[in-house]
Design a protein around this motif. Structure first.
Motif, PDB file in Angstrom:
ATOM      1  N   HIS A 331      56.862   2.871  83.639  1.00  0.00           N
ATOM      2  CA  HIS A 331      56.717   3.885  84.674  1.00  0.00           C
ATOM      3  C   HIS A 331      56.683   5.273  84.046  1.00  0.00           C
ATOM      4  O   HIS A 331      57.317   5.516  82.999  1.00  0.00           O
ATOM      5  CB  HIS A 331      57.871   3.805  85.690  1.00  0.00           C
ATOM      6  N   ALA A 332      55.938   6.169  84.685  1.00  0.00           N
ATOM      7  CA  ALA A 332      55.910   7.559  84.228  1.00  0.00           C
ATOM      8  C   ALA A 332      57.268   8.211  84.447  1.00  0.00           C
ATOM      9  O   ALA A 332      58.092   7.735  85.222  1.00  0.00           O
ATOM     10  CB  ALA A 332      54.817   8.332  84.960  1.00  0.00           C
ATOM     11  N   SER A 333      57.497   9.308  83.777  1.00  0.00           N
ATOM     12  CA  SER A 333      58.795   9.973  83.870  1.00  0.00           C
ATOM     13  C   SER A 333      59.084  10.464  85.280  1.00  0.00           C
ATOM     14  O   SER A 333      60.239  10.464  85.724  1.00  0.00           O
ATOM     15  CB  SER A 333      58.854  11.146  82.886  1.00  0.00           C
ATOM     16  N   ASP A 334      58.039  10.863  86.017  1.00  0.00           N
ATOM     17  CA  ASP A 334      58.237  11.315  87.391  1.00  0.00           C
ATOM     18  C   ASP A 334      57.977  10.208  88.406  1.00  0.00           C
ATOM     19  O   ASP A 334      58.030  10.451  89.619  1.00  0.00           O
ATOM     20  CB  ASP A 334      57.322  12.498  87.698  1.00  0.00           C
ATOM     21  N   GLY A 335      57.677   8.994  87.944  1.00  0.00           N
ATOM     22  CA  GLY A 335      57.467   7.881  88.847  1.00  0.00           C
ATOM     23  C   GLY A 335      56.187   7.937  89.636  1.00  0.00           C
ATOM     24  O   GLY A 335      56.051   7.218  90.639  1.00  0.00           O
ATOM     25  N   SER A 336      55.211   8.736  89.227  1.00  0.00           N
ATOM     26  CA  SER A 336      53.974   8.887  90.000  1.00  0.00           C
ATOM     27  C   SER A 336      52.978   7.758  89.755  1.00  0.00           C
ATOM     28  O   SER A 336      52.126   7.508  90.600  1.00  0.00           O
ATOM     29  CB  SER A 336      53.321  10.233  89.680  1.00  0.00           C
ATOM     30  N   TYR A 337      53.060   7.059  88.633  1.00  0.00           N
ATOM     31  CA  TYR A 337      52.134   5.965  88.345  1.00  0.00           C
ATOM     32  C   TYR A 337      52.804   4.977  87.401  1.00  0.00           C
ATOM     33  O   TYR A 337      53.806   5.288  86.733  1.00  0.00           O
ATOM     34  CB  TYR A 337      50.826   6.477  87.735  1.00  0.00           C
TER      35      TYR A 337
END
Length: 497
Positions: A331-337
């Motif tokens: 997962h991306a650090s900001d959870g966007s993808y």
């Protein structure tokens, strides 16, 4: 004149050195006395007595035929002379002969004849002046019609750069920024600068007073409607429903054309707007680096582990499927993808046949709305062709270089030959700038690919992407994020409803 070397009636002188050398070369091994006698007989006759004094005897010859013995002492005997050495007599220098004079006066050459001057030609005739034509008749002026109040034009607004009387007029009051705090009426616009002194300043209409609200100056907002509306429209396209899950294939057979970077940033841009349902898959057969540049590696699982457990995962449904699939994704650090990392071992590429690739894509379609696939460089592999056949949108990535553009152009021709011409014609060309500034070839590439694909987008250079490390979307410059927002909008616009 016998025995004379000059021939000018002077007394006879001894023969110079060159005569002795000539005699030695001429008579060969005969003695000097015999050679002298023979030469004297040739000159005076056989009955003439021999010469009184023969030439001095030279040293013995060197032994070479046709050569003359060296004159003077040898160079390697500086401290003595050979026995029997006899110095040669010093010859007198031949006197300088006087210049020869020729008798008779110099020839007299005839004088060139004098040609008569050219005749004077008559001057050109003078032509009469053209007749004066009558001037056009003056028509009566049109009657002045009264101007209605609603037809009057407003007074032109003075420009702050208008020159008048060798100076500038005073600038208009600055417009208050939309971000300026009014501080409950405490904010006042700065006073205009004092205009330069002018001998005869013209009368100018006073600027209209700003509107007031409750006893305080009105707030004048300025908004870049074109830029903001463009970005808002792009974001609105990404928020719309796409009907069915969409697969975006990022392709170019040449390496180093920012395919991985484009796949990550496209997924990050769409995910930052939609908030969920976006995945980036590293489908590069030769050890791709998408898993290293995107997502937090909370585990080391890759596509190899997913394929190994694919049978147990495909039978799940709903939240249970999302929960078990999450164990194989990063997962991306900001959870966007989300990220499905590729396998590091190149031997695993043989197991990704066309049937396995189709099963993985069908599984990802059940859980995500947008799937960005980073393809490999082998256009002949079944994996690459399967992704092209399943893709809804092709994104041709390139950089402003001739070799990269040539490879992308060749790939479009290949898709037409394989029966995927519609996919190639509706593709989006993405030009990534690897250096600051605009290269001269970039304009040519934009014009070329605009004739071959549906749209052409350009993303600028960003120093945050130069190191090749993990890509953080929030660390990009504002200009880069805006360019990627427009690019992602162009990719999904045909499917947004």
């Amino acid at each position: 004149m016998e025995g004379s070397e000059t021939g000018w009636g002077r007394p006879a002188e001894p023969a110079p050195r060159w005569r002795a050398l000539l005699d030695r070369a001429r008579f060969g091994g005969r003695g000097p006395e015999q050679a002298t006698t023979e030469r004297h007989a040739e000159e005076t006759g056989p009955s003439a007595p021999p010469p009184v004094e023969p030439l001095p005897r030279r040293g013995a010859g060197t032994g070479y035929s046709g050569r003359v013995a060296p004159v003077g002492p040898p160079a390697d005997r500086p401290y003595g002379r050979e026995p029997g050495y006899r110095p040669e007599p010093s010859y007198r220098v031949e006197p300088v002969r006087p210049a020869q004079t020729y008798g008779g006066p110099p020839p007299t050459y005839p004088v060139e004849p004098t040609y008569p001057a050219e005749p004077a030609y008559p001057a050109e005739p003078t032509y009469p002046a053209e007749p004066a034509y009558p001037s056009k008749p003056s028509y009566p002026a049109e009657p002045a019609y009264p101007v209605l109040p609603e037809q009057r034009r407003p007074e032109p607004v003075e420009s702050r750069y208008t020159l008048l009387d060798n100076g500038y007029r005073h600038a208009a009051p600055p417009v208050e920024s939309r971000y300026a705090l009014l501080d409950n009426g405490g904010y006042q616009p700065p006073a205009p600068p004092t205009p330069p002194a002018s001998p005869t300043p013209p009368a100018s209409p006073a600027p209209p007073a700003p509107a007031t609200v409750a006893g305080r100056p009105g707030r004048i907002e300025w908004r870049a409607q074109s830029v903001e509306s463009d970005l808002e429209r792009a974001a609105a396209v990404l928020r719309r429903e796409l009907g069915t899950p969409r697969v975006l294939a990022f392709a170019n057979p040449k390496g180093g054309v920012h395919k991985t970077t484009a796949t990550v940033l496209a997924a990050a841009t769409v995910g930052s707007v939609r908030g969920r349902g976006v995945l980036a898959w590293d489908d590069n057969e030769l050890r791709g680096t998408l898993g290293l540049r995107a997502g937090s590696a909370r585990h080391a699982r890759t596509i190899r582990h997913l394929v190994a457990d694919l049978v147990q995962i495909e039978i799940r449904e709903g939240p249970e499927l999302l929960e078990i699939l999450d164990d194989y994704l990063r997962h991306a650090s900001d959870g966007s993808y989300d990220v499905l990392a590729g396998e590091e071992s190149p031997r695993f590429a043989q197991r990704l046949d066309q049937f396995t690739v189709k099963r993985v894509l069908e599984l990802l379609r059940r859980t995500h709305d947008v799937i960005c696939v980073d393809t490999g460089n082998n256009v002949e592999s079944p994996n690459w062709r399967t992704v092209m056949q399943a893709a809804d949108q092709l994104v041709v990535t390139t950089v402003p270089r001739e070799d990269a553009a040539f490879s992308a152009d060749w790939m479009l021709d290949l898709l037409h030959e394989e029966g995927m011409g519609e996919l190639a014609d509706n593709a989006v060309t993405l030009i990534s700038c690897p250096t600051p500034g605009r290269l001269p070839i970039q304009a040519d590439l934009e014009r070329h690919f605009a004739t071959r694909t549906r749209a052409v987008t350009v993303v600028p250079y960003d120093p945050a992407l130069e190191t090749g490390s993990s890509i953080e979307y929030h660390q990009l410059q504002a200009e880069t994020r805006q360019a990627w927002l427009r690019a992602a909008s162009a990719m999904l616009e045909p499917f947004a409803s």
